[in-house]
Design a protein around this motif. Structure first.
Motif, PDB file in Angstrom:
ATOM      1  N   VAL A 273      41.633  41.134  50.904  1.00 57.12           N
ATOM      2  CA  VAL A 273      42.173  42.351  49.309  1.00 57.12           C
ATOM      3  C   VAL A 273      43.592  41.051  49.473  1.00 57.12           C
ATOM      4  O   VAL A 273      44.406  40.329  49.988  1.00 57.12           O
ATOM      5  N   PHE A 274      43.741  41.691  47.637  1.00 61.07           N
ATOM      6  CA  PHE A 274      44.921  41.116  47.557  1.00 61.07           C
ATOM      7  C   PHE A 274      46.074  42.109  46.296  1.00 61.07           C
ATOM      8  O   PHE A 274      45.482  43.232  45.582  1.00 61.07           O
ATOM      9  N   PHE A 275      47.160  42.342  46.887  1.00 64.77           N
ATOM     10  CA  PHE A 275      48.202  43.079  45.944  1.00 64.77           C
ATOM     11  C   PHE A 275      48.474  42.423  45.003  1.00 64.77           C
ATOM     12  O   PHE A 275      49.410  41.396  44.825  1.00 64.77           O
ATOM     13  N   VAL A 276      48.807  43.682  43.919  1.00 62.24           N
ATOM     14  CA  VAL A 276      49.612  42.918  43.005  1.00 62.24           C
ATOM     15  C   VAL A 276      50.893  44.093  43.025  1.00 62.24           C
ATOM     16  O   VAL A 276      50.507  45.831  42.749  1.00 62.24           O
ATOM     17  N   ASP A 277      52.015  43.702  43.087  1.00 66.18           N
ATOM     18  CA  ASP A 277      53.272  44.956  43.270  1.00 66.18           C
ATOM     19  C   ASP A 277      53.849  45.736  42.480  1.00 66.18           C
ATOM     20  O   ASP A 277      54.358  45.044  41.369  1.00 66.18           O
TER      21      ASP A 277
END
Length: 463
Positions: A273-277
């Motif tokens: 999982v890759f997050f973009v805040d």
């Protein structure tokens, strides 16, 4: 851009769907006739030529409708951009029509308008495309302007400065869109530092780029031995060939080497999982993606059918699950697309924060169900009808035929593939679909990008 337009149309349809669903469902008449036989798209005949300077011509006469569509594609899109100037192809297309050695930007626009058209320039991953559609009676005049832009663009300093300012403002606006952030992040997740990972400009590359850089890249990419002209419409083949020879036959390739072919990516996207805040967001934009087959692979047609059944059409399993049954989102969708050396398979949904985890859970469930559970005969038939019918509708337009043929050339496929596509789809069996779904759809193959409030996403996905 095409995906966004389709998404807008899709959302419009969905806006009226609840009102329709609220009405009491009426049973269908019992005497409805069965579906007709599935008929593959009958592709038009394409005459192929190659000029002495290396320019490829694909000519598609379509008598009747009095217009002619031109599509000129050159190899070298985003994937060919210099490493320190990612997205330069976008600036190139924004300024290529702003003047030539003999025409100003205004003259280019006015001459094409007088011929009944205008000029469209677009950068893709592997090509830059110029296109216009003009009246048959003005066909040669329209081609003369297109040929001038392809050979003699000057990139005036003032126009480049204006385009850079506009691009910086546009990028700032785009970066407020969670879908844009997810698309950019997913490209990097799937391709890393490979050239396919470049999808847009950066503020840094906009600031660094100069008119001199654009002139240099134009000379490197716009060359006849790396270009195709596709002509579709009401014209005489012999006269059109002569016009192309006259207007483009003296276009000379430089002595420098052409844009190199793109190597196949070696990266295997991680199942992570890759997050973009995106602080204060009330929704999470979810993109789930993996690599897929290329268009010349025997797996491509079965994967297209599997995708339609999974999330590529309104009656898909994914739509029935997370929209109709659970109400998590209005517009989930999935798609399969191919570049020259690799394909991609992606699933998208924008959902309320509180159902982020539940949505990912259901998407992964449906992915695994595709990989392990054979479709019913009705599902398979519906997906095939959807894809074959969509292609027939899309290719009614001369412009669409031209763009589709140019794309085939860019990914090194012959023009005959235009007709063979729906034929292959109509012949996909349950066994073909099962094998492709088992290969490309398992959730364990997918990378996940989530754009939203990072704490919400982490809390929701932790289980």
């Amino acid at each position: 851009m095409t995906r966004r337009i389709l998404a807008i149309l899709f959302l419009f349809c969905l806006a009226v769907a609840p009102a329709v669903a609220a009405e009491k469902e009426q049973p269908l008449p019992k005497d409805l006739p069965p579906y007709g036989e599935l008929k593959p798209f009958q592709a038009p005949q394409v005459t192929t030529r190659k000029l002495a300077n290396g320019l490829t011509l694909w000519l598609v006469p379509r008598p009747g409708y009095p217009k002619v569509s031109y599509t000129l594609a050159v190899r070298g899109g985003f994937a060919a951009d210099p490493q320190d100037l990612p997205g330069l192809a976008e600036l190139l297309t924004a300024t290529v029509d702003q003047g030539t050695a003999t025409r100003t930007a205004r003259q280019i626009a006015e001459e094409l308008q007088a011929a009944g058209g205008d000029l469209n320039a677009r950068a893709g991953s592997e090509s830059v495309t110029l296109s216009t559609s003009v009246l048959t009676s003005k066909a040669e005049a329209g081609l003369a302007v297109l040929a001038d832009v392809a050979q003699n663009a000057t990139f005036p300093d003032g126009e480049v400065d204006l385009a850079k300012s506009n691009a910086a403002d546009h990028l700032q606006q785009e970066e407020s869109d969670p879908s844009f952030l997810a698309e950019r992040a997913m490209a990097h997740v799937l391709f890393g530092e490979h050239p396919y990972g470049v999808t847009t400009l950066t503020q840094d590359s906009i600031a660094k780029a100069t008119a001199k850089d654009l002139r240099s890249e134009y000379m490197r990419r716009f060359r006849p031995d790396q270009a195709i002209l596709v002509v579709v419409g009401d014209f005489d083949t012999a006269k059109m060939t002569a016009a192309a020879e006259s207007l483009l036959g003296k276009w000379a390739a430089p002595s420098s080497p052409p844009v190199p072919a793109i190597d196949k990516p070696s990266l295997v996207p991680p199942h992570a999982v890759f997050f973009v805040d995106r602080p204060d967001s009330v929704q999470t934009t979810i993109a789930i993606g993996s690599l897929g087959p290329t268009e010349d692979s025997p797996d491509y047609a079965p994967t297209e059918v599997a995708n339609a059944l999974f999330g590529g059409m309104f009656g898909s399993r994914l739509t029935r699950n997370i929209r109709e049954d659970k109400g998590y989102t209005y517009s989930p969708y999935s798609y399969v697309a191919a570049r020259r050396t690799v394909g991609v398979f992606q699933t998208w949904a924008a959902v309320r924060n509180e159902v982020t985890g539940a949505t990912v859970n259901e998407i992964e469930y449906e992915l695994n169900r595709m990989a392990t559970t054979a479709p019913s005969d009705e599902e398979l038939a519906s997906a095939r009808r959807f894809l074959v019918g969509n292609q027939a509708i899309e290719l009614q337009s001369q412009d669409s035929v031209g763009r589709s043929l140019a794309r085939l050339w860019v990914i090194a496929l012959p023009p005959g593939e235009l007709g063979r596509k729906s034929e292959r789809i109509s012949k996909v069996t349950r066994s073909d679909l099962d094998n492709a779904a088992a290969r490309y759809f398992p959730a364990a193959r997918q990378a996940i990008v989530a754009v939203g409030v990072e704490k919400v996403i982490k809390d929701q996905l932790a289980p």
